[in-house]
Design a protein around this motif. Structure first.
Motif, PDB file in Angstrom:
ATOM      1  N   ASP A 131       0.820  -1.203   0.000  1.00 50.02           N
ATOM      2  CA  ASP A 131       0.000   0.000   0.000  1.00 50.02           C
ATOM      3  C   ASP A 131       0.858   1.259   0.000  1.00 50.02           C
ATOM      4  O   ASP A 131       0.462   2.291  -0.556  1.00 50.02           O
ATOM      5  CB  ASP A 131      -0.921  -0.009   1.224  1.00 50.02           C
ATOM      6  N   VAL A 134       1.610   2.178  -3.632  1.00 50.66           N
ATOM      7  CA  VAL A 134       0.477   2.817  -4.311  1.00 50.66           C
ATOM      8  C   VAL A 134       0.325   4.260  -3.844  1.00 50.66           C
ATOM      9  O   VAL A 134       0.086   5.175  -4.644  1.00 50.66           O
ATOM     10  CB  VAL A 134      -0.818   2.028  -4.068  1.00 50.66           C
ATOM     11  N   THR A 135       0.452   4.492  -2.536  1.00 52.47           N
ATOM     12  CA  THR A 135       0.361   5.851  -2.004  1.00 52.47           C
ATOM     13  C   THR A 135       1.469   6.725  -2.580  1.00 52.47           C
ATOM     14  O   THR A 135       1.244   7.893  -2.925  1.00 52.47           O
ATOM     15  CB  THR A 135       0.449   5.830  -0.467  1.00 52.47           C
ATOM     16  N   LEU A 270      -7.726   8.611  -4.956  1.00 53.60           N
ATOM     17  CA  LEU A 270      -7.282   7.218  -4.883  1.00 53.60           C
ATOM     18  C   LEU A 270      -6.347   6.997  -3.707  1.00 53.60           C
ATOM     19  O   LEU A 270      -6.466   6.010  -2.976  1.00 53.60           O
ATOM     20  CB  LEU A 270      -6.577   6.824  -6.182  1.00 53.60           C
ATOM     21  N   VAL A 274      -9.721   5.833  -1.219  1.00 52.09           N
ATOM     22  CA  VAL A 274     -10.150   4.536  -1.737  1.00 52.09           C
ATOM     23  C   VAL A 274      -9.423   3.430  -0.975  1.00 52.09           C
ATOM     24  O   VAL A 274      -8.194   3.391  -0.963  1.00 52.09           O
ATOM     25  CB  VAL A 274      -9.851   4.410  -3.247  1.00 52.09           C
ATOM     26  N   GLU A 276      -7.587   0.012   0.126  1.00 55.16           N
ATOM     27  CA  GLU A 276      -6.662  -0.838  -0.628  1.00 55.16           C
ATOM     28  C   GLU A 276      -7.391  -2.034  -1.238  1.00 55.16           C
ATOM     29  O   GLU A 276      -7.074  -2.467  -2.352  1.00 55.16           O
ATOM     30  CB  GLU A 276      -5.542  -1.320   0.296  1.00 55.16           C
ATOM     31  N   ARG A 279      -9.069  -0.901  -4.621  1.00 51.18           N
ATOM     32  CA  ARG A 279      -8.284  -0.303  -5.706  1.00 51.18           C
ATOM     33  C   ARG A 279      -8.097  -1.239  -6.889  1.00 51.18           C
ATOM     34  O   ARG A 279      -8.219  -0.837  -8.040  1.00 51.18           O
ATOM     35  CB  ARG A 279      -6.920   0.139  -5.177  1.00 51.18           C
ATOM     36  N   ALA A 319      -6.290   7.626 -11.962  1.00 52.01           N
ATOM     37  CA  ALA A 319      -6.649   6.613 -10.961  1.00 52.01           C
ATOM     38  C   ALA A 319      -6.284   5.219 -11.450  1.00 52.01           C
ATOM     39  O   ALA A 319      -5.709   4.411 -10.700  1.00 52.01           O
ATOM     40  CB  ALA A 319      -8.141   6.700 -10.653  1.00 52.01           C
ATOM     41  N   TYR A 320      -6.585   4.916 -12.715  1.00 56.34           N
ATOM     42  CA  TYR A 320      -6.290   3.552 -13.172  1.00 56.34           C
ATOM     43  C   TYR A 320      -4.810   3.364 -13.455  1.00 56.34           C
ATOM     44  O   TYR A 320      -4.269   2.269 -13.269  1.00 56.34           O
ATOM     45  CB  TYR A 320      -7.176   3.177 -14.362  1.00 56.34           C
ATOM     46  N   GLN A 323      -2.956   2.427 -10.118  1.00 50.19           N
ATOM     47  CA  GLN A 323      -3.184   1.042  -9.733  1.00 50.19           C
ATOM     48  C   GLN A 323      -2.574   0.082 -10.741  1.00 50.19           C
ATOM     49  O   GLN A 323      -2.075  -0.991 -10.377  1.00 50.19           O
ATOM     50  CB  GLN A 323      -4.679   0.785  -9.594  1.00 50.19           C
TER      51      GLN A 323
END
Length: 406
Positions: A131, A134-135, A270, A274, A276, A279, A319-320, A323
């Motif tokens: 995570d 991603v952050t 995100l 959002v 984890e 996502r 956003a996509y 991820q």
């Protein structure tokens, strides 16, 4: 997870600050270069081609040289490539540099951007996992988009008040400063070691073959490269504003800034709101939905609604992509991360350049409103198959996990 959690990691702070600095420099150089070429040639076509050269050679560099960061220490690869780019852009800034030499140097700088991006993303995945990764990507995307806006504004000011060569010199300094930040802020790490025969075979096959053989990586790459369609509104913002009957510089600026502003909002939502567990499920839907707001442009909506549509598309695309990058890294062998990321990242830069050129072409043929709508529907239709493949593959248990070594 809050952004201060990843900013507390020293290595990430150095990588983040270095990228922020070089991103501002890159955008300044893009504006300066376009102005310089147009001043010398009075050709919009040549100015556009020079802009495209800041994107297109990246794929070749990523494919051919992306594996450098899997063979040598990743920090050293980043530092050396930044210093090489500083030297090349410094030569470009010399007054009176012939146009042909200027374009050749620019192509080399862009070529080196492919392996640089591969090394940078691979090192970031070494520093942060799960995570936190991603952050970090969300924060990185927010700052990149903000740096683009600031860089475009600064580039215009430098080109007007000093000279286009001054903008290029600024870019050279930014590369050198970014190299220093990484050299000082990131501890030296050993080169990745190939610990298994499977990984050695993957390395010999190269990044393209590795991505192609894995349905998950292949589908993620195809979804990532839809960015070539999503960039079209930004690329033809000026003729689109003209078609709306509002072709002032302010209106063009609002349209061009809408996508980056939306991207910042998408990354913030995100990264902060959002969960984890959710996502991964929104990757494919957001990839398809990102083209949907662009269909509204076929009707020539007023400037505020057009800007809102551009921002919505940018938010969904960002956003996509965040991820997608995380999912891509999870499917790679740790010792071959740079090769795979080199294909994804350098291809992404290249398709954006091609998308900008294609958007201009179809804008002349069909009109900017229809060109943007065509980009949106093309992104949706071409994304259906890889999205379906990714949904299927991501729901299957992995038969073999990436080799983590002993």
């Amino acid at each position: 997870m809050r952004f201060r959690t990843v900013l507390a990691v020293r290595e990430f702070r150095a990588l983040w600050a270095a990228e922020l600095l070089s991103q501002v420099g890159d955008q300044v150089a893009r504006v300066a270069l376009a102005v310089l070429v147009y001043q010398r040639t009075s050709s919009a076509l040549l100015a556009g081609l020079a802009f495209a050269l800041t994107f297109l050679p990246s794929l070749l560099g990523g494919v051919l040289l992306g594996g450098l960061a899997d063979r040598y220490p990743r920090r050293e690869v980043i530092v050396v490539l930044d210093l090489l780019r500083a030297a090349l852009v410094g030569l470009m800034a010399l007054p009176g540099m012939p146009l042909a030499a200027l374009c050749a140097l620019l192509a080399l700088v862009t070529l080196l951007g492919g392996p640089f991006k591969a090394a940078q993303l691979a090192l970031l995945a070494d520093v942060l996992t799960g995570d936190r990764y991603v952050t970090a990507l969300a924060l990185r995307q927010m700052t990149i988009q903000s740096a683009q806006v600031a860089g475009f504004l600064a580039g215009g000011a430098l080109a007007q008040w000093i000279s286009p060569s001054g903008g290029l010199a600024f870019n050279a300094v930014s590369f050198a400063a970014a190299a220093a930040l990484v050299r000082v802020g990131v501890p030296r790490q050993p080169a990745p070691a190939f610990r298994s025969a499977a990984v050695q075979g993957t390395a010999r096959a190269g990044g393209v073959a590795m991505v192609w053989r894995d349905p998950g990586l292949r589908s993620l790459t195809a979804l990532g490269w839809l960015a070539g369609f999503h960039i079209v509104p930004e690329a033809i913002a000026a003729p689109y504003a003209d078609a709306l009957g509002d072709d002032t510089a302010v209106s063009v600026g609002i349209l061009m800034a809408s996508d980056p502003v939306g991207s910042v909002a998408g990354a913030l939502i995100l990264g902060r709101f959002v969960p984890e567990t959710v996502r991964g499920k929104i990757l494919a839907p957001c990839a398809l939905l990102a083209g949907l707001p662009l269909l509204v442009c076929a009707f020539g909506p007023a400037l505020p609604l057009s800007a809102l549509m551009f921002a919505m598309s940018g938010a969904l695309a960002t956003a996509y992509h965040i991820q997608l990058n995380a999912a891509f890294v999870e499917r790679l062998h740790p010792e071959a991360k740079a090769r795979g990321l080199g294909v994804l990242a350098s291809g992404l830069i290249t398709v954006q350049g091609l998308g900008a050129l294609g958007g201009g072409l179809f804008s002349d043929l069909l009109g900017p409103e229809r060109a943007i709508a065509l980009a949106g529907i093309s992104a949706i239709l071409l994304g259906l198959r890889p999205a379906a493949t990714w949904i299927r593959v991501s729901g299957e248990p992995r038969t073999t996990a990436p080799d983590q070594g002993p």
